[in-house]
Structures are given as structure tokens and as C-alpha cells.
Design a protein around this motif. Structure first.
Motif, PDB file in Angstrom:
ATOM      1  N   GLN A 248       0.824  -1.204  -0.008  1.00 33.09           N
ATOM      2  CA  GLN A 248       0.121  -0.118  -0.088  1.00 33.09           C
ATOM      3  C   GLN A 248       0.879   1.065  -0.122  1.00 33.09           C
ATOM      4  OE1 GLN A 248      -3.100  -0.168  -0.398  1.00 33.09           O
ATOM      5  NE2 GLN A 248      -3.858   2.116  -0.085  1.00 33.09           N
ATOM      6  N   VAL A 249       0.390   2.309  -0.898  1.00 28.31           N
ATOM      7  CA  VAL A 249       1.184   3.544  -0.737  1.00 28.31           C
ATOM      8  C   VAL A 249       0.235   4.611  -0.587  1.00 28.31           C
ATOM      9  CG1 VAL A 249       2.631   5.051  -2.442  1.00 28.31           C
ATOM     10  CG2 VAL A 249       2.707   2.597  -2.665  1.00 28.31           C
ATOM     11  N   HIS A 250       0.627   5.321   0.479  1.00 24.69           N
ATOM     12  CA  HIS A 250      -0.154   6.582   0.996  1.00 24.69           C
ATOM     13  C   HIS A 250       0.596   7.798   0.154  1.00 24.69           C
ATOM     14  CE1 HIS A 250      -2.421   4.307   3.630  1.00 24.69           C
ATOM     15  NE2 HIS A 250      -1.145   3.532   4.088  1.00 24.69           N
ATOM     16  N   LEU A 251      -0.341   8.649  -0.386  1.00 21.03           N
ATOM     17  CA  LEU A 251       0.336   9.958  -0.899  1.00 21.03           C
ATOM     18  C   LEU A 251      -0.370  11.206  -0.176  1.00 21.03           C
ATOM     19  CD1 LEU A 251      -0.287   8.993  -4.820  1.00 21.03           C
ATOM     20  CD2 LEU A 251       1.793   8.901  -3.224  1.00 21.03           C
ATOM     21  N   VAL A 252       0.461  12.079   0.364  1.00 21.35           N
ATOM     22  CA  VAL A 252      -0.102  13.288   1.024  1.00 21.35           C
ATOM     23  C   VAL A 252       0.000  14.419   0.180  1.00 21.35           C
ATOM     24  CG1 VAL A 252      -0.007  14.608   3.172  1.00 21.35           C
ATOM     25  CG2 VAL A 252       0.165  12.231   3.108  1.00 21.35           C
ATOM     26  N   GLU A 253      -0.965  15.175   0.009  1.00 21.28           N
ATOM     27  CA  GLU A 253      -0.981  16.213  -1.020  1.00 21.28           C
ATOM     28  C   GLU A 253      -0.690  17.549  -0.300  1.00 21.28           C
ATOM     29  OE1 GLU A 253      -3.392  14.041  -4.626  1.00 21.28           O
ATOM     30  OE2 GLU A 253      -4.052  15.856  -3.300  1.00 21.28           O
ATOM     31  N   SER A 254      -0.381  18.718  -0.598  1.00 20.89           N
ATOM     32  CA  SER A 254      -0.293  19.895  -0.042  1.00 20.89           C
ATOM     33  C   SER A 254      -0.319  21.056  -1.110  1.00 20.89           C
ATOM     34  CB  SER A 254       0.802  20.292   1.062  1.00 20.89           C
ATOM     35  OG  SER A 254       2.059  20.061   0.402  1.00 20.89           O
ATOM     36  N   GLY A 255      -0.726  22.301  -0.859  1.00 18.69           N
ATOM     37  CA  GLY A 255      -0.579  23.266  -1.860  1.00 18.69           C
ATOM     38  C   GLY A 255      -1.914  23.516  -2.429  1.00 18.69           C
TER      39      GLY A 255
ATOM     40  N   GLY B   5      10.583   3.084  -5.693  1.00 16.45           N
ATOM     41  CA  GLY B   5       9.820   2.001  -5.614  1.00 16.45           C
ATOM     42  C   GLY B   5       8.638   2.148  -6.508  1.00 16.45           C
ATOM     43  N   MET B   6       8.490   3.113  -7.114  1.00 17.23           N
ATOM     44  CA  MET B   6       7.286   3.671  -7.956  1.00 17.23           C
ATOM     45  C   MET B   6       7.849   3.383  -9.557  1.00 17.23           C
ATOM     46  SD  MET B   6       5.357   4.348  -5.668  1.00 17.23           S
ATOM     47  CE  MET B   6       5.472   4.931  -3.965  1.00 17.23           C
TER      48      MET B   6
ATOM     49  N   VAL C 161      -9.549  20.007  -9.725  1.00 18.30           N
ATOM     50  CA  VAL C 161      -9.213  19.402  -8.346  1.00 18.30           C
ATOM     51  C   VAL C 161      -8.041  18.547  -9.082  1.00 18.30           C
ATOM     52  CG1 VAL C 161      -9.460  17.634  -6.993  1.00 18.30           C
ATOM     53  CG2 VAL C 161     -11.269  18.981  -7.196  1.00 18.30           C
ATOM     54  N   TYR C 162      -6.826  18.857  -8.535  1.00 18.97           N
ATOM     55  CA  TYR C 162      -5.685  18.082  -9.000  1.00 18.97           C
ATOM     56  C   TYR C 162      -5.287  16.818  -7.983  1.00 18.97           C
ATOM     57  CZ  TYR C 162      -4.449  21.787 -12.341  1.00 18.97           C
ATOM     58  OH  TYR C 162      -4.545  22.632 -13.410  1.00 18.97           O
ATOM     59  N   TYR C 163      -4.899  15.769  -8.643  1.00 14.73           N
ATOM     60  CA  TYR C 163      -4.590  14.523  -8.003  1.00 14.73           C
ATOM     61  C   TYR C 163      -3.231  14.321  -8.073  1.00 14.73           C
ATOM     62  CZ  TYR C 163      -9.646  14.212  -7.498  1.00 14.73           C
ATOM     63  OH  TYR C 163     -11.118  14.445  -7.102  1.00 14.73           O
ATOM     64  N   CYS C 164      -2.487  13.544  -6.915  1.00 15.27           N
ATOM     65  CA  CYS C 164      -1.045  12.999  -7.178  1.00 15.27           C
ATOM     66  C   CYS C 164      -1.562  11.685  -7.327  1.00 15.27           C
ATOM     67  CB  CYS C 164      -0.471  13.333  -5.641  1.00 15.27           C
ATOM     68  SG  CYS C 164       1.440  12.395  -5.776  1.00 15.27           S
ATOM     69  N   ASN C 165      -0.678  10.963  -8.407  1.00 13.62           N
ATOM     70  CA  ASN C 165      -0.795   9.697  -8.654  1.00 13.62           C
ATOM     71  C   ASN C 165       0.376   8.890  -8.645  1.00 13.62           C
ATOM     72  OD1 ASN C 165      -0.081   7.835 -11.324  1.00 13.62           O
ATOM     73  ND2 ASN C 165      -2.068   7.261 -10.559  1.00 13.62           N
ATOM     74  N   ALA C 166       0.783   7.624  -8.130  1.00 11.81           N
ATOM     75  CA  ALA C 166       1.883   6.948  -8.230  1.00 11.81           C
ATOM     76  C   ALA C 166       1.282   5.558  -8.882  1.00 11.81           C
ATOM     77  CB  ALA C 166       2.250   6.766  -6.755  1.00 11.81           C
ATOM     78  N   ARG C 167       2.062   5.023 -10.020  1.00 14.97           N
ATOM     79  CA  ARG C 167       2.138   3.606 -10.133  1.00 14.97           C
ATOM     80  C   ARG C 167       3.304   2.928  -9.910  1.00 14.97           C
ATOM     81  NH1 ARG C 167       1.885   6.987 -14.929  1.00 14.97           N
ATOM     82  NH2 ARG C 167       3.495   5.838 -15.861  1.00 14.97           N
ATOM     83  N   ALA C 168       2.769   1.759  -9.409  1.00 16.90           N
ATOM     84  CA  ALA C 168       3.797   0.784  -8.994  1.00 16.90           C
ATOM     85  C   ALA C 168       3.303  -0.620  -9.097  1.00 16.90           C
ATOM     86  CB  ALA C 168       3.861   0.862  -7.454  1.00 16.90           C
ATOM     87  N   GLY C 169       4.457  -1.578  -9.223  1.00 21.35           N
ATOM     88  CA  GLY C 169       4.277  -3.031  -9.631  1.00 21.35           C
ATOM     89  C   GLY C 169       4.345  -3.306 -10.961  1.00 21.35           C
ATOM     90  N   THR C 170       4.377  -4.644 -11.352  1.00 20.86           N
ATOM     91  CA  THR C 170       4.472  -5.005 -12.714  1.00 20.86           C
ATOM     92  C   THR C 170       3.504  -6.133 -12.704  1.00 20.86           C
ATOM     93  OG1 THR C 170       6.610  -4.293 -12.732  1.00 20.86           O
ATOM     94  CG2 THR C 170       6.036  -5.979 -14.304  1.00 20.86           C
ATOM     95  N   ALA C 171       2.465  -6.213 -13.524  1.00 24.20           N
ATOM     96  CA  ALA C 171       1.537  -7.234 -14.055  1.00 24.20           C
ATOM     97  C   ALA C 171       1.018  -7.873 -12.891  1.00 24.20           C
ATOM     98  CB  ALA C 171       2.255  -8.280 -14.974  1.00 24.20           C
TER      99      ALA C 171
ATOM    100  N   GLU D  35       0.144  -3.521 -12.641  1.00 18.47           N
ATOM    101  CA  GLU D  35       0.401  -2.111 -12.049  1.00 18.47           C
ATOM    102  C   GLU D  35      -0.726  -1.770 -11.416  1.00 18.47           C
ATOM    103  OE1 GLU D  35       3.097   1.142 -13.930  1.00 18.47           O
ATOM    104  OE2 GLU D  35       1.185   1.328 -14.725  1.00 18.47           O
ATOM    105  N   TYR D  36      -0.139  -1.180 -10.243  1.00 21.54           N
ATOM    106  CA  TYR D  36      -1.292  -0.640  -9.324  1.00 21.54           C
ATOM    107  C   TYR D  36      -1.233   0.988  -9.416  1.00 21.54           C
ATOM    108  CZ  TYR D  36      -1.944  -5.182  -7.152  1.00 21.54           C
ATOM    109  OH  TYR D  36      -2.494  -6.336  -7.054  1.00 21.54           O
ATOM    110  N   ASN D  37      -2.467   1.849  -9.297  1.00 18.13           N
ATOM    111  CA  ASN D  37      -2.364   2.986  -9.288  1.00 18.13           C
ATOM    112  C   ASN D  37      -2.835   3.547  -8.176  1.00 18.13           C
ATOM    113  OD1 ASN D  37      -2.194   4.754 -11.821  1.00 18.13           O
ATOM    114  ND2 ASN D  37      -3.207   2.812 -12.730  1.00 18.13           N
ATOM    115  N   TYR D  38      -1.997   4.460  -7.195  1.00 16.49           N
ATOM    116  CA  TYR D  38      -2.527   5.026  -6.194  1.00 16.49           C
ATOM    117  C   TYR D  38      -2.703   6.611  -6.054  1.00 16.49           C
ATOM    118  CZ  TYR D  38      -0.309   0.531  -4.590  1.00 16.49           C
ATOM    119  OH  TYR D  38       0.129  -0.625  -4.518  1.00 16.49           O
ATOM    120  N   TRP D  39      -3.557   6.838  -5.509  1.00 13.22           N
ATOM    121  CA  TRP D  39      -4.151   8.315  -5.572  1.00 13.22           C
ATOM    122  C   TRP D  39      -4.069   9.075  -4.233  1.00 13.22           C
ATOM    123  CZ3 TRP D  39      -4.982  10.157 -10.358  1.00 13.22           C
ATOM    124  CH2 TRP D  39      -5.281   8.944 -11.441  1.00 13.22           C
ATOM    125  N   GLY D  40      -3.782  10.299  -4.370  1.00 13.65           N
ATOM    126  CA  GLY D  40      -3.780  11.320  -3.328  1.00 13.65           C
ATOM    127  C   GLY D  40      -5.314  11.740  -3.199  1.00 13.65           C
TER     128      GLY D  40
END
Length: 118
Positions: free
Chosen positions: A1-8, A30-31, A92-102, A104-109
Motif C-alpha cells: 500500500q502506498v499513501h500519498l499526501v498532497e499540499s498546496g 519504488g514507483m 481538482v488536482y490529484y497526485c498519482n503513483a504507479r507501482a508494480g508489474t503485471a 501495475e497498481y495506481n495510487y491516488w492522493g
């Protein structure tokens, strides 16, 4: 699990600047990639900019020359510097991280509102 914390974000007049930050709970290396998406009312979410693990950068055409994505690897943080903002950048702006292989998972702020208005 990946947690994304946005500011601004916030409210700015046309032509102004804002900066968004996104800090991840895991190493940026790792992403597969990290980036920023935005969603305006009544529109689909769209990619604004992203940066891959090896540093390859991609921008949506309408923000080229105005927005800059960067990262601080030591702080696990990705930034989006937004200059010469236009009313059509309002979303609305969202931070995104992509991780993993086959697969691939998407994580969102949680999303940050950016409003460009006089």
C-alpha cells in the motif's frame, strides 16, 4: 500500500502561480512513475504531467511551458510548479503513483482544489 499526501493549491488570479507537493510513504524509486492528474467539473480526469523512475517527463500539451514537474528523492516528494495559470486550469488536482508489474497498481492522493479566477 502506498499513501500519498498532497499540499498546496488554492485560489489565484489569472497569470499567477501555485505549487503542489505530494509526499509518498514509499521511496520514489519504488514507483514506476509519479505524476499529477486533474479533473474539472463535468470532465474526465486527465494527466497533467508525470515523471518516471528514471526521470523521463511527460506533459499534457496545454501545460507545456507553464507547468514544471520535479522531485526531491531524499524527501520522497514530487512537485508541480504551475505558472501563468489560466481559468481553464481550474480543477481538482490529484497526485498519482504507479507501482508494480503485471499488474501495475495506481495510487491516488486526496486531491487539492486549484481555482484560477479574478
Amino acid at each position: 500500500q502506498v499513501h500519498l499526501v498532497e499540499s498546496g493549491g488554492g485560489l489565484v488570479q489569472p497569470g499567477g502561480s501555485l505549487r503542489l507537493s505530494c509526499t509518498t510513504s514509499r521511496s520514489i524509486f519504488g514507483m514506476n512513475a509519479m505524476g499529477w492528474y486533474r479533473q474539472a467539473p463535468g470532465k474526465e480526469r486527465e494527466l497533467v504531467a508525470d515523471i518516471t523512475r528514471v526521470g523521463r517527463i511527460n506533459y499534457e500539451d496545454s501545460v507545456k511551458g507553464r507547468f514544471t514537474i520535479s522531485r526531491d528523492i531524499a524527501k520522497n516528494t514530487v512537485f508541480l510548479q504551475m505558472n501563468s495559470l489560466k481559468p481553464e486550469d481550474t480543477a481538482v488536482y490529484y497526485c498519482n503513483a504507479r507501482a508494480g508489474t503485471a499488474p501495475e497498481y495506481n495510487y491516488w492522493g486526496q486531491g487539492k482544489q486549484v481555482t484560477v479566477s479574478s
